[in-house]
Design a protein around this motif. Structure first.
Motif, short mmCIF file in Angstrom:
data_model
loop_
_atom_site.label_atom_id
_atom_site.label_comp_id
_atom_site.label_asym_id
_atom_site.label_seq_id
_atom_site.Cartn_x
_atom_site.Cartn_y
_atom_site.Cartn_z
N GLY A 169 0.75 -0.78 -0.19
CA GLY A 169 -0.12 -0.18 -0.04
C GLY A 169 0.92 1.49 -0.02
O GLY A 169 1.29 1.26 0.90
N ALA A 170 0.24 2.53 -0.87
CA ALA A 170 1.56 3.49 -1.18
C ALA A 170 0.47 4.86 -0.96
O ALA A 170 0.93 5.62 -1.31
CB ALA A 170 1.95 3.44 -2.33
N GLY A 171 -0.16 4.83 0.31
CA GLY A 171 -1.00 5.22 0.84
C GLY A 171 -0.40 6.19 1.27
O GLY A 171 0.84 6.00 2.13
N ASP A 192 1.15 -1.62 -4.40
CA ASP A 192 0.28 -0.17 -4.70
C ASP A 192 -0.23 -1.36 -5.81
O ASP A 192 0.17 -1.69 -6.91
CB ASP A 192 0.31 1.52 -5.35
N ILE A 193 -1.69 -0.80 -5.86
CA ILE A 193 -2.76 -1.07 -7.34
C ILE A 193 -2.78 -0.37 -8.56
O ILE A 193 -3.47 -0.09 -9.21
CB ILE A 193 -3.66 -1.54 -6.73
N ASN A 194 -2.30 0.88 -7.83
CA ASN A 194 -2.87 2.15 -8.91
C ASN A 194 -1.22 2.63 -9.26
O ASN A 194 0.05 2.99 -8.84
CB ASN A 194 -2.97 3.28 -7.69
N ILE A 195 -1.14 2.89 -10.92
CA ILE A 195 0.04 2.90 -11.43
C ILE A 195 0.12 3.96 -11.28
O ILE A 195 1.89 4.74 -11.44
CB ILE A 195 -0.48 2.48 -13.21
N ASN A 208 16.86 3.05 -3.65
CA ASN A 208 17.29 2.02 -3.17
C ASN A 208 15.46 1.49 -2.64
O ASN A 208 15.58 0.47 -1.58
CB ASN A 208 17.69 1.77 -1.68
N VAL A 209 14.56 2.06 -3.00
CA VAL A 209 12.66 1.69 -2.95
C VAL A 209 12.57 1.36 -4.75
O VAL A 209 12.51 2.63 -5.83
CB VAL A 209 12.32 3.22 -2.96
N GLN A 210 12.17 0.31 -4.59
CA GLN A 210 11.18 -0.15 -6.36
C GLN A 210 9.80 -0.23 -5.92
O GLN A 210 9.59 -0.65 -4.78
CB GLN A 210 12.21 -1.29 -6.91
N THR A 211 9.06 -0.11 -7.46
CA THR A 211 7.41 -0.52 -6.75
C THR A 211 7.19 -1.51 -7.68
O THR A 211 8.21 -1.80 -8.32
CB THR A 211 6.54 0.74 -7.73
N MET A 212 6.42 -2.24 -7.43
CA MET A 212 5.44 -3.11 -7.89
C MET A 212 4.02 -2.74 -7.49
O MET A 212 3.88 -2.14 -6.58
CB MET A 212 5.96 -4.65 -7.42
N PHE A 213 3.09 -3.89 -8.93
CA PHE A 213 2.25 -3.75 -8.50
C PHE A 213 1.38 -5.70 -6.94
O PHE A 213 2.32 -6.50 -7.07
CB PHE A 213 1.03 -4.22 -10.18
N SER A 214 0.76 -4.47 -6.42
CA SER A 214 0.42 -5.18 -5.57
C SER A 214 -0.57 -6.04 -6.32
O SER A 214 -2.17 -6.48 -5.75
CB SER A 214 -0.50 -4.58 -4.44
N ASN A 215 -0.31 -7.86 -5.68
CA ASN A 215 -1.23 -9.18 -5.93
C ASN A 215 -0.58 -9.79 -5.36
O ASN A 215 1.32 -9.90 -5.02
CB ASN A 215 -1.59 -9.30 -7.52
N CYS A 232 -0.19 -1.99 5.13
CA CYS A 232 -0.90 -0.64 4.82
C CYS A 232 -2.25 -0.26 4.13
O CYS A 232 -2.66 0.42 3.89
CB CYS A 232 0.68 0.43 4.51
N VAL A 233 -2.50 -1.53 3.60
CA VAL A 233 -3.61 -1.93 3.14
C VAL A 233 -4.65 -2.16 3.72
O VAL A 233 -5.04 -2.58 4.39
CB VAL A 233 -3.92 -3.17 2.12
N LYS A 234 -5.73 -0.68 3.97
CA LYS A 234 -7.21 -0.54 4.42
C LYS A 234 -8.15 -1.48 3.60
O LYS A 234 -7.74 -1.57 2.37
CB LYS A 234 -7.29 0.87 3.90
N TRP A 235 -8.00 -3.21 4.25
CA TRP A 235 -8.79 -3.55 3.61
C TRP A 235 -10.13 -3.83 3.26
O TRP A 235 -11.10 -3.37 4.58
CB TRP A 235 -8.40 -5.90 3.81
N PRO A 236 -10.82 -3.62 2.05
CA PRO A 236 -12.35 -3.22 2.50
C PRO A 236 -13.28 -4.44 3.14
O PRO A 236 -13.26 -6.10 2.97
CB PRO A 236 -12.75 -3.91 1.44
#
Length: 389
Positions: A169-171, A192-195, A208-215, A232-236
């Motif tokens: 989570g990248a909020g 995160d799921i948001n490009i 030293n921070v890389q990003t990936m899609f969250s799945n 850090c993902v607020k899960w529905p």
């Protein structure tokens, strides 16, 4: 209006929702501010500081409830408080209504007007930022062998690389966590799921921070090499799946750490359960879980200053303009209305608890109002409204 400030009674909670600064502002506006004795003491604000700006000190919560038109606090309304709530009394607190059926029962039965503070933040809650940053530090702490971890230092040294950290989570929460661990020298993967959010993260964080899609597939791919997971993902609350399941713990390193900042039971981390500051961790399949559900309570002075300032415009608007005018002007305040004189007005709670509800616009007579501040819903959990006759 008479506004009452309560002392927190939840274990490990030392924040206060109103510092002397905000109390003084309300007094200047012509309102009466009552503060429970020592409400701010553990956050570094003495009773004398409140009286110096014109507030009055009351000895206990009963006195506050009896005398106040609006009662404000940081955390949930506890069972000991239910019987003290007066009909029509305004309650402003982090109610977390969907997860607290008994609390909602009490608010409806007592015919209170309740606002859930966590839904009021236009720019995100300071509590979230503190939780992300402090949660990261807790993860760093528990990676050390003297605290039960695998003995991994967060930063690298000559000849030995730093820890590998996965932030889900990248909020506001996730970025806060990533900021801390990356600044300490960890190798960080931020998911995160948001490009758009991931692109922005690439711009603001060091290399030293890389990003990936969250799945789940991407998580499974890198999880065996991860030392620290910070969720850090607020899960529905209506979802029954998870990002990290119990079975996935078997592929993690022994002595690795999961810090679940979001603290959702049945959420992104299947094995999460809430813990306290007194007993913060538990171990499943060799993986340390840190599950404290009020992390910001460990830094009450810093958090209280920022949090009190962030919610103060709502409290001032209610006091100065009344509920209807205040929620007309601020959709974030309106969407946070949880109960209104015996009626549930919180959509997520209606879905999770299978209760009938009405919208805030209905109960306040704002359906045909042309001057409402419209804002996004607080949650993706929704259902066709059930009418109350």
């Amino acid at each position: 209006m008479i506004i009452g400030v309560l002392k927190e009674i939840k274990s490990g909670e030392s924040r206060v929702i109103m510092t002397p600064i905000e109390a003084g502002e309300l007094v200047e506006d012509g309102h009466k501010v009552l503060v429970q004795s020592n409400a701010g003491a553990n956050a570094g604000f003495e009773d004398s500081e409140y009286t110096a700006v014109g507030a009055e000190i009351k000895e206990n919560m009963k006195d506050i409830y009896e005398a106040s038109d609006m009662v404000v606090k940081v955390k949930e309304i506890e069972p000991i408080e239910y019987g003290l709530i007066k009909e029509g009394q305004i309650i402003f607190a982090c109610i977390h209504p969907a997860a607290n059926r008994e609390e909602v029962d009490a608010l409806i039965k007592r015919r209170a007007i309740a606002f859930t503070a966590e839904d009021t933040h236009r720019f995100g809650s300071p509590n979230c930022e503190v939780a992300g940053k402090l949660g990261a530090l807790m993860g760093v702490h528990y990676l050390l062998s003297i605290n039960g971890g695998r003995g991994q230092l967060i930063c690298g040294i000559g000849g030995a690389p730093g820890a590998k950290v996965l932030v889900l989570g990248a909020g506001i929460v996730g970025k806060g966590a990533a900021q801390i661990v990356s600044s300490l020298g960890a190798q960080v993967t931020l998911m995160d799921i948001n490009i758009g959010i991931l692109r922005h993260s690439e711009e603001i964080f060091p290399k030293n921070v890389q990003t990936m899609f969250s799945n789940q597939q991407n998580i499974k791919k890198i999880l065996p090499n991860i030392d620290l997971v910070i969720n850090c993902v607020k899960w529905p609350k209506h979802r029954e799946d998870h990002l990290i399941t119990k079975d996935m713990l078997k592929i993690m390193k022994k002595g690795s750490v999961i810090v679940d900042v979001s603290a959702d039971v049945g959420g992104a981390i299947e094995t999460y359960r809430p813990t306290s500051h007194e007993t913060p961790t538990y171990v499943i399949d060799g993986v340390i879980h840190y599950g404290v559900d009020n992390i910001p309570g460990a830094a009450p002075h810093t958090t209280s200053i920022a949090y009190a300032a962030s919610v103060f415009p709502h409290l001032r608007a209610i006091a100065n303009d009344g509920i209807v005018e205040a929620v007309k002007k601020d959709g974030y305040l309106r969407r946070s209305l949880t109960a209104f004189k015996g009626v549930l007005t919180h959509e997520e709670t209606s879905v999770i608890q299978n209760r009938p509800w009405k919208t805030p616009e209905e109960v306040l007579g704002l359906i045909d109002c042309n001057y409402l501040d419209y804002v996004p819903k607080a949650t993706s959990t929704k259902e066709k409204k059930k009418n109350i006759k």
